[in-house]
Design a protein around this motif. Structure first.
Motif, PDB file in Angstrom:
ATOM      1  N   ARG A  62       0.838  -1.196   0.000  1.00 27.80           N
ATOM      2  CA  ARG A  62       0.000   0.000   0.000  1.00 27.80           C
ATOM      3  C   ARG A  62       0.873   1.247   0.000  1.00 27.80           C
ATOM      4  O   ARG A  62       2.031   1.219   0.426  1.00 27.80           O
ATOM      5  N   LEU A  63       0.289   2.343  -0.464  1.00 31.46           N
ATOM      6  CA  LEU A  63       0.974   3.631  -0.486  1.00 31.46           C
ATOM      7  C   LEU A  63      -0.072   4.730  -0.525  1.00 31.46           C
ATOM      8  O   LEU A  63      -1.260   4.474  -0.756  1.00 31.46           O
ATOM      9  N   ASP A  64       0.381   5.958  -0.301  1.00 31.46           N
ATOM     10  CA  ASP A  64      -0.474   7.129  -0.430  1.00 31.46           C
ATOM     11  C   ASP A  64       0.133   8.073  -1.452  1.00 31.46           C
ATOM     12  O   ASP A  64       1.366   8.221  -1.531  1.00 31.46           O
ATOM     13  N   VAL A  65      -0.703   8.711  -2.231  1.00 27.83           N
ATOM     14  CA  VAL A  65      -0.254   9.684  -3.217  1.00 27.83           C
ATOM     15  C   VAL A  65      -1.159  10.906  -3.110  1.00 27.83           C
ATOM     16  O   VAL A  65      -2.357  10.776  -2.851  1.00 27.83           O
ATOM     17  N   VAL A  66      -0.569  12.087  -3.272  1.00 33.85           N
ATOM     18  CA  VAL A  66      -1.350  13.318  -3.120  1.00 33.85           C
ATOM     19  C   VAL A  66      -1.852  13.804  -4.472  1.00 33.85           C
ATOM     20  O   VAL A  66      -1.328  13.433  -5.531  1.00 33.85           O
ATOM     21  N   ASP A  67      -2.862  14.658  -4.436  1.00 37.61           N
ATOM     22  CA  ASP A  67      -3.513  15.095  -5.674  1.00 37.61           C
ATOM     23  C   ASP A  67      -2.637  16.003  -6.534  1.00 37.61           C
ATOM     24  O   ASP A  67      -2.952  16.227  -7.707  1.00 37.61           O
ATOM     25  N   THR A  68      -1.533  16.502  -5.973  1.00 37.49           N
ATOM     26  CA  THR A  68      -0.629  17.341  -6.764  1.00 37.49           C
ATOM     27  C   THR A  68       0.434  16.516  -7.495  1.00 37.49           C
ATOM     28  O   THR A  68       1.333  17.081  -8.094  1.00 37.49           O
ATOM     29  N   ASN A  69       0.323  15.189  -7.435  1.00 38.41           N
ATOM     30  CA  ASN A  69       1.307  14.323  -8.085  1.00 38.41           C
ATOM     31  C   ASN A  69       0.622  13.309  -9.005  1.00 38.41           C
ATOM     32  O   ASN A  69       0.706  12.096  -8.787  1.00 38.41           O
ATOM     33  N   PRO A  70      -0.079  13.789 -10.055  1.00 42.28           N
ATOM     34  CA  PRO A  70      -0.811  12.873 -10.933  1.00 42.28           C
ATOM     35  C   PRO A  70       0.110  11.931 -11.711  1.00 42.28           C
ATOM     36  O   PRO A  70      -0.297  10.828 -12.070  1.00 42.28           O
ATOM     37  N   ARG A  71       1.345  12.362 -11.965  1.00 44.36           N
ATOM     38  CA  ARG A  71       2.282  11.497 -12.696  1.00 44.36           C
ATOM     39  C   ARG A  71       2.572  10.231 -11.890  1.00 44.36           C
ATOM     40  O   ARG A  71       2.607   9.123 -12.449  1.00 44.36           O
ATOM     41  N   ALA A  72       2.787  10.389 -10.594  1.00 48.61           N
ATOM     42  CA  ALA A  72       3.039   9.216  -9.757  1.00 48.61           C
ATOM     43  C   ALA A  72       1.807   8.322  -9.693  1.00 48.61           C
ATOM     44  O   ALA A  72       1.920   7.095  -9.789  1.00 48.61           O
ATOM     45  N   GLN A  73       0.635   8.928  -9.553  1.00 42.92           N
ATOM     46  CA  GLN A  73      -0.583   8.119  -9.496  1.00 42.92           C
ATOM     47  C   GLN A  73      -0.765   7.321 -10.782  1.00 42.92           C
ATOM     48  O   GLN A  73      -1.166   6.151 -10.749  1.00 42.92           O
ATOM     49  N   ALA A  74      -0.440   7.924 -11.907  1.00 36.98           N
ATOM     50  CA  ALA A  74      -0.555   7.215 -13.188  1.00 36.98           C
ATOM     51  C   ALA A  74       0.394   6.013 -13.232  1.00 36.98           C
ATOM     52  O   ALA A  74       0.042   4.945 -13.748  1.00 36.98           O
TER      53      ALA A  74
END
Length: 209
Positions: free
Chosen positions: A158-170
């Motif tokens: 599991r991990l968390d990603v913030v909304d200002t980092n869409p590249r990582a979420q992708a």
């Protein structure tokens, strides 16, 4: 340098601590500025507190290209990735001053102190230096983290990603992670620089269709 040419190793050698701090700050400076606003002090804080045993690193020879920092409730990666206790009271005061130390401790407790669940291997940070991005190194580190989870008997990564980092979420979505929880920060976004965080997970063992 591609992912197939780089090597992935466990642990962070002492001489690479300053470079690891720079890579983390390059990737997460906007988020970490809430902990320590002054960059040079922030780099020193990261270099001195990052728990070497929490890291998987990718190298080109002896050149650090990226790292992933892991957190678990048991086993090899047990504990939080920033060993703030290693500083001692004097170290906190020396690096950050009294007010800065209090601010850092509060923000770390609120946003960066993840207590890993028994079934998970948690990714606190994953970062690749900007010069080496787009070469599959992030995916390679994620793959190694999944292998570590399987070896350790964990059900999920599991991990968390913030909304200002869409590249990582992708990237995480391409690797099979899915969003399982969304946290809106409301007025606290003024202190963090982001307004929402998404928890994502991947099963450590592939599931047959």
């Amino acid at each position: 340098m591609t992912a197939s040419e780089a090597t992935v190793e466990r642990g962070l050698p002492e001489h690479l601590r300053p470079r690891a701090a720079e890579i983390l700050d390059e990737a997460f400076g906007q988020k970490l500025v809430a902990v320590v606003p002054h960059r040079e002090r922030r780099l020193a804080f990261l270099a001195r507190t990052l728990r070497a045993g929490s890291c998987l690193i990718t190298l080109d020879g002896d050149r650090l290209l990226g790292l992933v920092c892991l957190n678990a409730s048991r086993g090899e990666f047990e504990g939080e990735i920033l060993d703030t206790g290693a500083l001692g009271i004097g170290g906190w005061r020396e690096l950050l001053g009294v007010f800065g130390a209090v601010r850092a401790a509060v923000v770390l407790r609120m946003f960066f102190s993840h207590r890993a669940k028994p079934d998970e291997l948690y990714i606190d940070f994953i970062a690749v230096t900007s010069a080496a991005r787009g070469r599959g190194l992030g995916a390679s580190l994620l793959s190694e983290a999944r292998r570590v989870a399987r070896e350790g008997g964990f059900e999920y990564v599991r991990l968390d990603v913030v909304d200002t980092n869409p590249r990582a979420q992708a990237l995480y979505e391409r690797e099979g992670y899915r969003v399982i929880h969304e946290e809106r920060l409301g007025f606290l976004s003024r202190f963090t620089g982001f307004s929402a965080a998404y928890t994502m997970e991947l099963r450590a063992e592939p599931v047959d269709d």
